[in-house]
Design a protein around this motif. Structure first.
Motif, PDB file in Angstrom:
ATOM      1  N   ALA A  68       0.348   5.370   0.221  1.00 31.89           N
ATOM      2  CA  ALA A  68      -0.598   6.520   0.146  1.00 31.89           C
ATOM      3  C   ALA A  68      -2.131   6.572   0.246  1.00 31.89           C
ATOM      4  CB  ALA A  68      -0.786   7.878  -0.791  1.00 31.89           C
ATOM      5  N   GLY A  69      -2.386   4.928   0.469  1.00 27.13           N
ATOM      6  CA  GLY A  69      -3.574   4.061   0.302  1.00 27.13           C
ATOM      7  C   GLY A  69      -4.363   3.504  -0.533  1.00 27.13           C
ATOM      8  N   THR A 128       0.051  -5.510   1.757  1.00 26.37           N
ATOM      9  CA  THR A 128       0.267  -5.697   3.125  1.00 26.37           C
ATOM     10  C   THR A 128       1.012  -3.808   2.988  1.00 26.37           C
ATOM     11  OG1 THR A 128       2.736  -4.989   1.347  1.00 26.37           O
ATOM     12  CG2 THR A 128       2.466  -7.215   2.093  1.00 26.37           C
ATOM     13  N   ARG A 164      -0.684   2.398   8.806  1.00 23.80           N
ATOM     14  CA  ARG A 164      -1.409   3.162   9.051  1.00 23.80           C
ATOM     15  C   ARG A 164      -2.951   2.937   8.758  1.00 23.80           C
ATOM     16  NH1 ARG A 164      -4.045   6.815   5.908  1.00 23.80           N
ATOM     17  NH2 ARG A 164      -3.542   5.736   4.599  1.00 23.80           N
ATOM     18  N   ASN A 165      -2.831   2.300   7.501  1.00 26.11           N
ATOM     19  CA  ASN A 165      -4.235   2.043   6.996  1.00 26.11           C
ATOM     20  C   ASN A 165      -3.846   1.976   6.018  1.00 26.11           C
ATOM     21  OD1 ASN A 165      -6.841   1.592   6.467  1.00 26.11           O
ATOM     22  ND2 ASN A 165      -7.870   3.041   8.008  1.00 26.11           N
ATOM     23  N   HIS A 203       6.632  -0.449   8.533  1.00 21.81           N
ATOM     24  CA  HIS A 203       7.042   0.664   7.225  1.00 21.81           C
ATOM     25  C   HIS A 203       7.985   0.684   7.060  1.00 21.81           C
ATOM     26  CE1 HIS A 203       5.402   4.088   5.532  1.00 21.81           C
ATOM     27  NE2 HIS A 203       4.448   4.126   6.294  1.00 21.81           N
ATOM     28  N   ALA A 204       8.320   1.271   5.302  1.00 18.52           N
ATOM     29  CA  ALA A 204       9.219   0.964   4.773  1.00 18.52           C
ATOM     30  C   ALA A 204      10.210   1.936   5.065  1.00 18.52           C
ATOM     31  CB  ALA A 204       8.898   1.319   2.889  1.00 18.52           C
ATOM     32  N   PHE A 205       9.367   3.070   4.893  1.00 18.66           N
ATOM     33  CA  PHE A 205       9.610   4.771   6.198  1.00 18.66           C
ATOM     34  C   PHE A 205      10.479   4.080   6.884  1.00 18.66           C
ATOM     35  CE2 PHE A 205       6.636   6.951   3.690  1.00 18.66           C
ATOM     36  CZ  PHE A 205       6.757   6.989   2.476  1.00 18.66           C
ATOM     37  N   GLY A 253       2.566  -0.442   6.010  1.00 16.56           N
ATOM     38  CA  GLY A 253       2.858   0.400   7.160  1.00 16.56           C
ATOM     39  C   GLY A 253       1.995  -0.075   8.349  1.00 16.56           C
ATOM     40  N   THR A 289       0.977  -1.212   0.149  1.00 13.32           N
ATOM     41  CA  THR A 289       0.139  -0.527   0.133  1.00 13.32           C
ATOM     42  C   THR A 289       0.692   1.614   0.416  1.00 13.32           C
ATOM     43  OG1 THR A 289      -1.528  -1.382   1.111  1.00 13.32           O
ATOM     44  CG2 THR A 289      -1.355   1.163   1.242  1.00 13.32           C
TER      45      THR A 289
HETATM   46  C1  LIG Z   1       5.212   6.347  -0.431  1.00 12.86           C
HETATM   47  C2  LIG Z   1       5.218   5.051   0.537  1.00 12.86           C
HETATM   48  C3  LIG Z   1       3.497   5.208   0.742  1.00 12.86           C
HETATM   49  C4  LIG Z   1       3.587   4.381   1.723  1.00 12.86           C
HETATM   50  N1  LIG Z   1       1.949   4.431   2.075  1.00 12.86           N
HETATM   51  C5  LIG Z   1       1.259   3.655   3.206  1.00 12.86           C
HETATM   52  C6  LIG Z   1       0.113   4.269   3.920  1.00 12.86           C
HETATM   53  O1  LIG Z   1      -0.894   5.055   3.525  1.00 12.86           O
HETATM   54  N2  LIG Z   1      -0.380   3.472   5.031  1.00 12.86           N
HETATM   55  C7  LIG Z   1       0.205   2.461   5.216  1.00 12.86           C
HETATM   56  O2  LIG Z   1      -0.108   1.641   6.092  1.00 12.86           O
HETATM   57  N3  LIG Z   1       1.817   1.842   4.758  1.00 12.86           N
HETATM   58  C8  LIG Z   1       2.133   3.086   3.523  1.00 12.86           C
HETATM   59  N4  LIG Z   1       3.619   2.812   3.398  1.00 12.86           N
HETATM   60  C9  LIG Z   1       3.887   1.349   4.310  1.00 12.86           C
HETATM   61  C10 LIG Z   1       3.968   0.552   3.193  1.00 12.86           C
HETATM   62  O3  LIG Z   1       3.053  -0.117   2.778  1.00 12.86           O
HETATM   63  C11 LIG Z   1       5.072  -0.497   4.055  1.00 12.86           C
HETATM   64  O4  LIG Z   1       6.284  -1.005   3.704  1.00 12.86           O
HETATM   65  C12 LIG Z   1       4.895  -1.912   2.747  1.00 12.86           C
HETATM   66  O5  LIG Z   1       3.137  -2.512   2.428  1.00 12.86           O
HETATM   67  C13 LIG Z   1       5.814  -3.396   3.482  1.00 12.86           C
HETATM   68  O6  LIG Z   1       6.166  -4.114   2.887  1.00 12.86           O
HETATM   69  P1  LIG Z   1       7.770  -3.626   1.913  1.00 12.86           P
HETATM   70  O7  LIG Z   1       8.581  -4.508   3.012  1.00 12.86           O
HETATM   71  O8  LIG Z   1       7.357  -4.490   0.653  1.00 12.86           O
HETATM   72  O9  LIG Z   1       7.869  -2.474   1.618  1.00 12.86           O
HETATM   73  C14 LIG Z   1       3.893   3.484   3.088  1.00 12.86           C
HETATM   74  C15 LIG Z   1       5.371   3.481   2.080  1.00 12.86           C
HETATM   75  C16 LIG Z   1       5.567   4.181   0.694  1.00 12.86           C
HETATM   76  C17 LIG Z   1       7.048   3.432   0.914  1.00 12.86           C
END
Ligand SMILES: Cc1cc2nc3c(=O)[nH]c(=O)nc-3n(C[C@H](O)[C@H](O)[C@H](O)COP(=O)(O)O)c2cc1C
Length: 86
Positions: A5-6, A32, A36-37, A66-68, A34, A3
């Protein structure tokens, strides 16, 4: 699919739409997020897979770090998550 930005990442959606096709193929729709939602991401994925002739047998939104920042949803998915997933 993750996900962003939702929603589903807008750079990946066109690739899936053009190159990933089923023929009433059974599929699990999984996003998946992070912790938030997941907002519209799961609904978007289900819609996309249905449009491309997949037969959705199940769907889930799974919390991940969360990737951030590893401080958000730290350690997920954990043992309890995996039990729920199963
Ligand atoms: C640009 C960006 C936007 C994201 N927006 C959301 C969000 O809106 N809501 C949320 O819960 N997580 C958000 N995330 C977290 C990702 O959904 C999470 O890191 C990912 O699902 C985990 O899988 P990965 O290990 O492949 O990154 C965001 C991550 C990135 C990089």
């Amino acid at each position: 699919m993750p996900t962003y930005a939702g929603k589903l990442p807008n750079k990946i959606m066109p690739f899936i739409r053009e190159h990933v096709h089923g023929s009433q193929t059974n599929v699990l729709a999984i996003v998946t997020f992070g912790n938030r939602n997941f907002d519209h991401a799961l609904a978007e994925l289900c819609f996309l897979l249905s449009e491309n002739h997949f037969c959705i047998k199940g769907a889930a939104a799974l919390v991940c770090e969360h990737a951030f920042s590893q401080k958000i949803a730290t350690g997920h998915p954990d043992t309890k998550d995996f039990k729920q997933i199963a």
